[in-house]
Design a protein around this motif. Structure first.
Motif, PDB file in Angstrom:
ATOM      1  N   ALA A 169      15.039  96.328  -7.606  1.00 19.65           N
ATOM      2  CA  ALA A 169      15.523  97.308  -6.638  1.00 19.65           C
ATOM      3  C   ALA A 169      14.343  97.977  -5.963  1.00 19.65           C
ATOM      4  N   ARG A 170      14.402  98.074  -4.646  1.00 15.42           N
ATOM      5  CA  ARG A 170      13.326  98.732  -3.907  1.00 15.42           C
ATOM      6  C   ARG A 170      13.623 100.216  -3.834  1.00 15.42           C
ATOM      7  N   SER A 171      12.568 101.028  -3.878  1.00  9.24           N
ATOM      8  CA  SER A 171      12.768 102.478  -3.940  1.00  9.24           C
ATOM      9  C   SER A 171      13.265 103.056  -2.625  1.00  9.24           C
ATOM     10  N   ALA A 172      12.987 102.371  -1.499  1.00 10.31           N
ATOM     11  CA  ALA A 172      13.430 102.882  -0.200  1.00 10.31           C
ATOM     12  C   ALA A 172      13.612 101.722   0.758  1.00 10.31           C
ATOM     13  N   ARG A 174      22.409  97.842 -14.061  1.00  8.84           N
ATOM     14  CA  ARG A 174      22.524  98.859 -13.008  1.00  8.84           C
ATOM     15  C   ARG A 174      21.182  98.938 -12.292  1.00  8.84           C
ATOM     16  N   PHE A 175      21.198  98.848 -10.979  1.00  6.59           N
ATOM     17  CA  PHE A 175      19.957  98.845 -10.227  1.00  6.59           C
ATOM     18  C   PHE A 175      19.435 100.246  -9.934  1.00  6.59           C
ATOM     19  N   ALA A 176      20.241 101.273 -10.199  1.00  6.58           N
ATOM     20  CA  ALA A 176      19.801 102.650  -9.981  1.00  6.58           C
ATOM     21  C   ALA A 176      20.587 103.560 -10.910  1.00  6.58           C
ATOM     22  N   GLU A 177      20.007 104.705 -11.198  1.00  7.49           N
ATOM     23  CA  GLU A 177      20.675 105.666 -12.060  1.00  7.49           C
ATOM     24  C   GLU A 177      21.989 106.111 -11.425  1.00  7.49           C
ATOM     25  N   GLY A 178      23.060 106.044 -12.193  1.00  3.29           N
ATOM     26  CA  GLY A 178      24.370 106.451 -11.704  1.00  3.29           C
ATOM     27  C   GLY A 178      25.072 105.422 -10.853  1.00  3.29           C
ATOM     28  N   ALA A 179      24.421 104.282 -10.585  1.00  2.17           N
ATOM     29  CA  ALA A 179      25.031 103.232  -9.764  1.00  2.17           C
ATOM     30  C   ALA A 179      26.015 102.422 -10.599  1.00  2.17           C
ATOM     31  N   PRO A 180      26.930 101.704  -9.951  1.00  2.00           N
ATOM     32  CA  PRO A 180      27.865 100.867 -10.698  1.00  2.00           C
ATOM     33  C   PRO A 180      27.143  99.748 -11.433  1.00  2.00           C
ATOM     34  N   GLU A 181      27.724  99.289 -12.517  1.00  2.00           N
ATOM     35  CA  GLU A 181      27.173  98.142 -13.241  1.00  2.00           C
ATOM     36  C   GLU A 181      27.575  96.863 -12.514  1.00  2.00           C
ATOM     37  N   GLY A 193      24.492  98.985  -0.904  1.00  2.44           N
ATOM     38  CA  GLY A 193      23.865  99.487   0.298  1.00  2.44           C
ATOM     39  C   GLY A 193      22.369  99.667   0.205  1.00  2.44           C
ATOM     40  N   ALA A 194      21.753  99.283  -0.914  1.00  5.18           N
ATOM     41  CA  ALA A 194      20.317  99.456  -1.102  1.00  5.18           C
ATOM     42  C   ALA A 194      19.644  98.087  -1.237  1.00  5.18           C
ATOM     43  N   PRO A 195      18.376  97.963  -0.793  1.00  2.00           N
ATOM     44  CA  PRO A 195      17.700  96.664  -0.847  1.00  2.00           C
ATOM     45  C   PRO A 195      17.286  96.280  -2.266  1.00  2.00           C
TER      46      PRO A 195
END
Length: 308
Positions: free
Chosen positions: A278-281, A198-205, A251-253
């Motif tokens: 994963a980039r933070s922004a 998962r690239f972010a907390e709560g994001a899909p695997e 949708g995130a870089p």
């Protein structure tokens, strides 16, 4: 405390920053129209996995407690079942190799390194593995770390029940998240390694696959796919042995970087490194200091040609 970025990035990837400028970043999207990648079309075998290392960032509830970086490494043993190692929150903290299948251990506090006393508990006696080649269990185990009367890490499907029984539900639980995963594998030129992250907390695997293949013309190519959709395809690797590209996942870089220089040109061969971070922004730039201070999740695949 050691910085997050220094633990996330192996030296070969940090060195890559000086060779690749932000202006060289290319952008792609992982969308349904992307080329599907299959093992039969791009890679013919799965590499042998030597070790998985996951780094967790724990934020204790107590305002007087500093955040902690804790590392778990699952690795194959030359004899017997896979083994587990644990490293504490500072760069000088030695890895503790947990050779028994069940037990407890403690690390004393270190005021100079601002390290609190840590106690940890584990049980792998009933651990089940997805495949004989994987050293990381999928069920039937727990690993729990406690610092300053808080649970700062709880991993495994049996962890919650252990905490409830051991502490009678009277111990607070810190917020902890995986911030990086490093997979070390032995790979041939035609092999594919797959990891679920998962690239972010709560994001899909997502299922991320990294492969290297020999083309019909005798050249080499590297590809990275996300959920079976090709995101990166680097050809003529003996010329393009270092590079980076930005793709979008959810949708995130996500920055994809590769360094195969020592794989091709060192004798004996070194490791090939591929990293997805994963980039933070969206508007942040790769390798800026503020981006490195609070990086997003990173998956690092380190491939070697022969086992150590």
């Amino acid at each position: 405390m050691v910085s997050a970025s220094s633990l996330l990035l192996p030296s070969s990837v940090r060195d890559l920053a000086s060779c690749v400028s932000d202006g060289a970043v290319r952008v792609a999207c992982t969308n349904p129209a992307s080329t599907l990648v299959t093992a039969s079309s791009a890679a013919s075998s799965s590499p042998a996995t030597l070790a998985f290392t996951t780094t967790y960032h724990a934020t204790p509830l107590s305002p007087s407690s500093r955040p902690l970086l804790l590392r778990l490494t699952w690795s194959h043993s030359p004899v017997g079942p896979p083994t587990l190692s644990f490293a504490g929150p500072t760069a000088s903290s030695p890895a503790v190799h947990l050779r028994r299948r069940k037990g407890t251990h403690s690390l004393p506090s270190d005021d100079d390194q601002q390290q609190p006393p840590l106690a940890f508990f584990w049980d792998l006696t009933a651990a089940k593995y997805a495949a004989a080649t994987s050293p990381e269990p999928v069920s039937g185990f727990y690993f729990v770390a406690v610092a300053n009367a808080e649970v700062v890490l709880a991993v495994g499907d049996l962890a919650a029940e252990f905490v409830k029984t051991k502490f009678e539900g009277q111990i607070p639980k810190a917020r902890f998240l995986p911030v990086s995963r490093a997979d070390r594998v032995v790979a041939s030129p035609n092999a594919m390694h797959t990891a679920r992250v998962r690239f972010a907390e709560g994001a899909p695997e997502h299922e991320v696959s990294v492969g290297c293949a020999t083309t019909s013309g005798g050249g080499e190519e590297l590809w990275v796919s996300v959920d079976g959709k090709r995101a990166v395809h680097a050809r003529r690797l003996r010329w393009n042995f270092r590079g980076n590209q930005t793709v979008f996942v959810d949708g995130a870089p996500v920055d994809v970087l590769w360094d195969l220089h020592s794989w091709w040109f060192r004798d004996p061969p070194g490791c090939a490194v591929v990293m997805l971070r994963a980039r933070s922004a969206l508007e942040s730039r790769l390798w800026l200091e503020e981006e490195a201070a609070a990086p997003g999740f990173a998956l690092v695949v380190q491939a070697i040609k022969t086992p150590p």
